[in-house]
Every structure is written in C-alpha cells, then in structure tokens.
Motif scaffolding. Structure first.
Motif, PDB file in Angstrom:
ATOM      1  N   ALA A   1      42.428   1.471  21.008  1.00  0.00           N
ATOM      2  CA  ALA A   1      41.893   1.681  21.439  1.00  0.00           C
ATOM      3  C   ALA A   1      40.428   2.981  21.897  1.00  0.00           C
ATOM      4  N   SER A   2      39.568   2.410  22.311  1.00  0.00           N
ATOM      5  CA  SER A   2      38.892   3.380  23.141  1.00  0.00           C
ATOM      6  C   SER A   2      38.272   3.539  24.016  1.00  0.00           C
TER       7      SER A   2
ATOM      8  N   THR B   1      36.375   6.673  26.778  1.00  0.00           N
ATOM      9  CA  THR B   1      34.760   7.229  26.462  1.00  0.00           C
ATOM     10  C   THR B   1      34.931   7.959  28.208  1.00  0.00           C
TER      11      THR B   1
ATOM     12  N   ILE C   1      36.573   5.231  30.958  1.00  0.00           N
ATOM     13  CA  ILE C   1      36.651   3.880  30.448  1.00  0.00           C
ATOM     14  C   ILE C   1      37.575   3.638  29.038  1.00  0.00           C
ATOM     15  N   LEU C   2      38.272   2.813  29.224  1.00  0.00           N
ATOM     16  CA  LEU C   2      39.566   2.637  28.451  1.00  0.00           C
ATOM     17  C   LEU C   2      38.846   1.173  28.001  1.00  0.00           C
ATOM     18  N   LYS C   3      38.808   1.122  26.769  1.00  0.00           N
ATOM     19  CA  LYS C   3      39.144  -0.684  25.955  1.00  0.00           C
ATOM     20  C   LYS C   3      40.471  -0.199  25.197  1.00  0.00           C
TER      21      LYS C   3
ATOM     22  N   ASP D   1      40.478  -6.834  24.170  1.00  0.00           N
ATOM     23  CA  ASP D   1      39.274  -7.108  25.319  1.00  0.00           C
ATOM     24  C   ASP D   1      39.312  -7.108  26.729  1.00  0.00           C
ATOM     25  N   ARG D   2      40.820  -6.178  26.515  1.00  0.00           N
ATOM     26  CA  ARG D   2      40.390  -5.598  28.412  1.00  0.00           C
ATOM     27  C   ARG D   2      39.459  -4.087  28.395  1.00  0.00           C
ATOM     28  N   GLN D   3      39.201  -4.157  29.526  1.00  0.00           N
ATOM     29  CA  GLN D   3      38.370  -2.937  29.818  1.00  0.00           C
ATOM     30  C   GLN D   3      39.245  -2.424  31.334  1.00  0.00           C
TER      31      GLN D   3
ATOM     32  N   ASP E   1      37.464   0.190  33.374  1.00  0.00           N
ATOM     33  CA  ASP E   1      36.517   1.091  33.903  1.00  0.00           C
ATOM     34  C   ASP E   1      37.028   1.901  34.991  1.00  0.00           C
TER      35      ASP E   1
END
Length: 185
Positions: free
Chosen positions: A109-110, A112, A153-155, A158-160, A162
C-alpha cells in the motif's frame, strides 16, 4: 504474446525455483535492486532495450553490475539474454515482486501525506490496510506531497481512500460554485 504475460510466466517459474532452492528472499532482494537500478539509471534501462547492442555485451554488463547477486538471479539473467529477451527483464523483475508479495501474503500500500508519518500514525494506517486486505503483512510505502495540504491519500490495491484537505477544499469550492440560491442580475 504480450510482454507482461511472458514476464509473468518467467517470474512465476523463477519464484517456484527460488522457493524450491530456499533462496526466495535473496532473489527477491536482487529483483528489487534490479528494478531500482533500471529506474534510477536511464542509460542502463535503454541499453537493455536497445536492439543494436549485442546480447553477449548485455550479458557481460549484467554480470558486471550484478556480479554479487544470487546464482539463481544470474542464471535467469543468462537465460533471458540467451533468448534475446533482455527488453522484458524489468517487467520480469516487477512481476516477480508482485508474485512474491502474493506468495508471502504481503499487501503493498502507499500513503501520501503532506508531512512524514510518526510511528503511531504509521501503525494506525497499517492496521487500516490489514482490515481492508485481510493479509498477514503490510508493506507501506510513504510519499510526501506538500500540495495535499493535510490528511492522507491511501492506495491499497485498486482502492483509494482520499482524506486529504486539498480534495475536501476542491469539493467545497465546487459546492459553492453551484449555489442555486444566488442568481446573477
């Protein structure tokens, strides 16, 4: 056949062989290092893609750069160059990383944020990713973007999610611009 499909097959074979020989972590480390070198050194990446450069020369360069890598990693580099498919080596390494994470039940996961995360916030976000993915481990990649002003913002896959201040301000601006009660004269 598409490069991604071919790379995925090579990566799967490499993963199975590395797991069988009990060198999975070492090969994964080599593949991550290979991706990093390709992304940071454009000339190296272009050399692999260049059809004019002879395959023996590319193999020699790969052996020189990654000479201390695992024997299995060097063997896959050798096989790929003998088959004249150096142009897909980067994709093979990326596919190997994806398949390794699936094999080891790791969710990548990333997040920001505007400022670096402290340990407590990082732990909370890792717990959130665990709830979303239901996998054993989380590999949380932190990115700093001061333009989001605040929030995150968490990815995950395929989910995000914000929850950034920038997005909330844009939504508020849009809401104010569509005010049906104020008519222009």
């Amino acid at each position: 056949m598409s490069d991604i499909r071919v790379a995925s097959r090579y990566a799967k074979s490499l993963l199975e062989l590395a797991a069988e020989q009990k060198v999975l972590d070492a090969v994964h480390k080599d593949m991550v290092s290979f991706v990093k070198v390709c992304e940071e050194t454009r000339d190296f990446y272009l050399m692999l893609k260049n059809p004019v450069i002879k395959h023996d020369k590319k193999r020699a360069i790969l052996n020189k750069v990654f000479g201390k890598a695992n024997k299995l990693t060097l063997a896959i580099f050798d096989i790929i160059t003998r088959k004249n498919r150096e142009s897909i080596l980067l994709e093979i390494a990326k596919q190997f990383d994806v398949q390794y994470n699936v094999h080891m039940s790791i969710e990548r996961a990333s997040v920001t944020t505007a400022v670096p995360l402290d340990k407590e916030l990082k732990k909370q976000l890792e717990d959130l990713v665990n709830k979303i993915s239901k996998l054993d481990k989380v590999d949380l990649i932190e990115k700093i973007d001061e333009e989001i002003i605040g929030g995150f913002i968490l990815k995950v896959g395929d989910r995000q999610i914000d929850d950034s201040l920038r997005t909330k301000l844009k939504a508020l601006d849009l809401k104010f611009s569509q005010n049906p009660y104020i008519k222009e004269f």
